[in-house]
Write a protein that holds these residues in place. Structure first.
Motif, PDB file in Angstrom:
ATOM      1  N   LYS A  86       0.835  -1.203   0.000  1.00  0.00           N
ATOM      2  CA  LYS A  86       0.000   0.000   0.000  1.00  0.00           C
ATOM      3  C   LYS A  86       0.867   1.250   0.000  1.00  0.00           C
ATOM      4  O   LYS A  86       1.880   1.308   0.696  1.00  0.00           O
ATOM      5  N   VAL A  87       0.462   2.259  -0.786  1.00  0.00           N
ATOM      6  CA  VAL A  87       1.115   3.564  -0.801  1.00  0.00           C
ATOM      7  C   VAL A  87       0.029   4.630  -0.911  1.00  0.00           C
ATOM      8  O   VAL A  87      -1.141   4.331  -1.163  1.00  0.00           O
ATOM      9  N   VAL A  88       0.437   5.883  -0.733  1.00  0.00           N
ATOM     10  CA  VAL A  88      -0.482   7.014  -0.862  1.00  0.00           C
ATOM     11  C   VAL A  88      -0.050   7.862  -2.048  1.00  0.00           C
ATOM     12  O   VAL A  88       1.109   8.254  -2.156  1.00  0.00           O
ATOM     13  N   TYR A  89      -0.990   8.131  -2.932  1.00  0.00           N
ATOM     14  CA  TYR A  89      -0.757   9.010  -4.085  1.00  0.00           C
ATOM     15  C   TYR A  89      -1.283  10.390  -3.728  1.00  0.00           C
ATOM     16  O   TYR A  89      -2.432  10.535  -3.301  1.00  0.00           O
ATOM     17  N   ARG A  90      -0.442  11.436  -3.913  1.00  0.00           N
ATOM     18  CA  ARG A  90      -0.867  12.805  -3.611  1.00  0.00           C
ATOM     19  C   ARG A  90      -0.605  13.704  -4.814  1.00  0.00           C
ATOM     20  O   ARG A  90       0.505  13.742  -5.347  1.00  0.00           O
ATOM     21  N   ASP A  91      -1.635  14.418  -5.238  1.00  0.00           N
ATOM     22  CA  ASP A  91      -1.502  15.323  -6.382  1.00  0.00           C
ATOM     23  C   ASP A  91      -0.757  16.587  -5.993  1.00  0.00           C
ATOM     24  O   ASP A  91      -0.943  17.122  -4.898  1.00  0.00           O
ATOM     25  N   LEU A  92       0.084  17.062  -6.918  1.00  0.00           N
ATOM     26  CA  LEU A  92       0.824  18.309  -6.723  1.00  0.00           C
ATOM     27  C   LEU A  92       0.580  19.269  -7.892  1.00  0.00           C
ATOM     28  O   LEU A  92       1.437  20.076  -8.240  1.00  0.00           O
ATOM     29  N   GLY A  93      -0.614  19.149  -8.495  1.00  0.00           N
ATOM     30  CA  GLY A  93      -0.955  20.029  -9.603  1.00  0.00           C
ATOM     31  C   GLY A  93      -0.889  19.369 -10.964  1.00  0.00           C
ATOM     32  O   GLY A  93      -0.681  20.048 -11.971  1.00  0.00           O
ATOM     33  N   CYS A  94      -1.111  18.069 -11.031  1.00  0.00           N
ATOM     34  CA  CYS A  94      -1.025  17.345 -12.305  1.00  0.00           C
ATOM     35  C   CYS A  94      -2.160  17.741 -13.257  1.00  0.00           C
ATOM     36  O   CYS A  94      -1.958  17.929 -14.443  1.00  0.00           O
ATOM     37  N   ALA A  95      -3.377  17.824 -12.719  1.00  0.00           N
ATOM     38  CA  ALA A  95      -4.530  18.337 -13.469  1.00  0.00           C
ATOM     39  C   ALA A  95      -4.827  17.557 -14.750  1.00  0.00           C
ATOM     40  O   ALA A  95      -5.215  18.144 -15.767  1.00  0.00           O
ATOM     41  N   THR A  96      -4.662  16.248 -14.720  1.00  0.00           N
ATOM     42  CA  THR A  96      -4.936  15.441 -15.896  1.00  0.00           C
ATOM     43  C   THR A  96      -5.194  14.001 -15.457  1.00  0.00           C
ATOM     44  O   THR A  96      -5.248  13.702 -14.267  1.00  0.00           O
ATOM     45  N   ARG A  97      -5.360  13.112 -16.404  1.00  0.00           N
ATOM     46  CA  ARG A  97      -5.491  11.680 -16.091  1.00  0.00           C
ATOM     47  C   ARG A  97      -4.102  11.073 -16.001  1.00  0.00           C
ATOM     48  O   ARG A  97      -3.315  11.159 -16.942  1.00  0.00           O
ATOM     49  N   ASP A  98      -3.800  10.463 -14.877  1.00  0.00           N
ATOM     50  CA  ASP A  98      -2.496   9.850 -14.659  1.00  0.00           C
ATOM     51  C   ASP A  98      -2.644   8.331 -14.660  1.00  0.00           C
ATOM     52  O   ASP A  98      -3.715   7.802 -14.329  1.00  0.00           O
ATOM     53  N   THR A  99      -1.573   7.637 -15.028  1.00  0.00           N
ATOM     54  CA  THR A  99      -1.559   6.176 -15.011  1.00  0.00           C
ATOM     55  C   THR A  99      -0.543   5.706 -13.990  1.00  0.00           C
ATOM     56  O   THR A  99       0.650   6.025 -14.097  1.00  0.00           O
ATOM     57  N   ILE A 100      -1.014   4.976 -12.992  1.00  0.00           N
ATOM     58  CA  ILE A 100      -0.152   4.438 -11.942  1.00  0.00           C
ATOM     59  C   ILE A 100       0.208   2.999 -12.307  1.00  0.00           C
ATOM     60  O   ILE A 100      -0.664   2.197 -12.622  1.00  0.00           O
ATOM     61  N   SER A 101       1.507   2.684 -12.272  1.00  0.00           N
ATOM     62  CA  SER A 101       1.976   1.342 -12.620  1.00  0.00           C
ATOM     63  C   SER A 101       2.648   0.688 -11.423  1.00  0.00           C
ATOM     64  O   SER A 101       3.225   1.373 -10.569  1.00  0.00           O
ATOM     65  N   ALA A 102       2.574  -0.639 -11.374  1.00  0.00           N
ATOM     66  CA  ALA A 102       3.203  -1.402 -10.290  1.00  0.00           C
ATOM     67  C   ALA A 102       3.916  -2.603 -10.873  1.00  0.00           C
ATOM     68  O   ALA A 102       3.416  -3.258 -11.795  1.00  0.00           O
ATOM     69  N   THR A 103       5.104  -2.905 -10.322  1.00  0.00           N
ATOM     70  CA  THR A 103       5.889  -4.065 -10.728  1.00  0.00           C
ATOM     71  C   THR A 103       6.514  -4.690  -9.488  1.00  0.00           C
ATOM     72  O   THR A 103       6.645  -4.041  -8.450  1.00  0.00           O
ATOM     73  N   THR A 104       6.906  -5.939  -9.611  1.00  0.00           N
ATOM     74  CA  THR A 104       7.647  -6.611  -8.545  1.00  0.00           C
ATOM     75  C   THR A 104       8.506  -7.702  -9.145  1.00  0.00           C
ATOM     76  O   THR A 104       8.171  -8.263 -10.208  1.00  0.00           O
TER      77      THR A 104
END
Length: 239
Positions: A86-104
């Protein structure tokens, strides 16, 4: 013969290794859309044969385009607890659609999830500077060496977190409007620094004027006073 950590051991020297095939679940977001400068929890499960893998602690790596651009924050990695990272995503002014990716490590295929981020609202517009810096120009026809008939005025737009806000339309008006002044640009859109500019040409009469910058939501501000002089010294101006 015994089994240790996925390895089958026979006697003292002969053994074969059976690797555990790992996959990642779909990324789960507490909210698929957040307000500007908002945050959301991000979680992903490490799976073995379709069930959470708890045999050992794994490290899951996270990334996104907005994080890379410095417009969002997200822990680069997190260990699993009971098979979940688990992590926390925090916006800093992106103002668009973002794609979060995960790998291991051990999971061949990465997983991703999209997050919609609202654009920040404009909160203020501020007068930044004028050129000439002495805020004085001469009447029409008197321009020359070290004298200009044009004033350039710069304004900046800020959001609710006092950060420069790009892409905002700003309209301009000059006061007084009946002194022959020419406002050369009636509207501009803020650049990446949240800045807009307009220029004013003098008329044939000496005067003092100011320029009003107004946002689409009605918020406005005025520039400092700009003086229009004759540009030529006359005896009656001296005491």
């Amino acid at each position: 013969t015994s089994t240790v950590a996925g390895a089958t051991v026979t006697g003292e020297r002969n053994y074969s290794v059976g690797a555990t095939a790992l996959t990642l679940s779909a990324i789960t977001l507490d909210s698929a859309r957040i307000d500007a400068y908002g945050s959301t929890n991000v979680s992903v499960d490490v799976l073995a044969n379709g069930a959470k893998y708890t045999g050992q602690q794994m490290t899951v790596n996270f990334s996104s385009a907005c994080v890379t651009a410095g417009k969002a924050s997200l822990a680069a990695s997190a260990p699993t607890k009971d098979g979940t990272a688990k992590v926390v995503y925090r916006d800093l002014g992106c103002a668009t659609r973002d794609t979060i990716s995960a790998t291991t490590d051990g999971a061949a295929a990465p997983v991703s999830q999209t997050l919609d981020i609202a654009a920040p609202a404009a909160a203020s517009v501020q007068f930044a500077e004028a050129a000439p810096t002495n805020q004085s120009i001469v009447i029409k026809g008197q321009g020359g060496n070290l004298r200009t008939e044009t004033a350039t005025l710069k304004f900046r737009v800020f959001d609710v977190f006092n950060r420069p806000l790009p892409g905002q339309p700003v309209s301009f008006a000059v006061t007084p409007a009946d002194m022959g002044l020419t406002l050369n640009k009636l509207q501009d859109t803020t650049d990446q620094n949240g800045e807009v500019i307009t220029t004013v040409n003098s008329g044939s009469q000496p005067t003092t004027f100011r320029v009003t910058a107004r946002l689409a939501n009605g918020i406005s501000t005025m520039s400092d006073s700009i003086v229009v002089t004759t540009g030529v010294p006359v005896q009656r101006a001296f005491s």
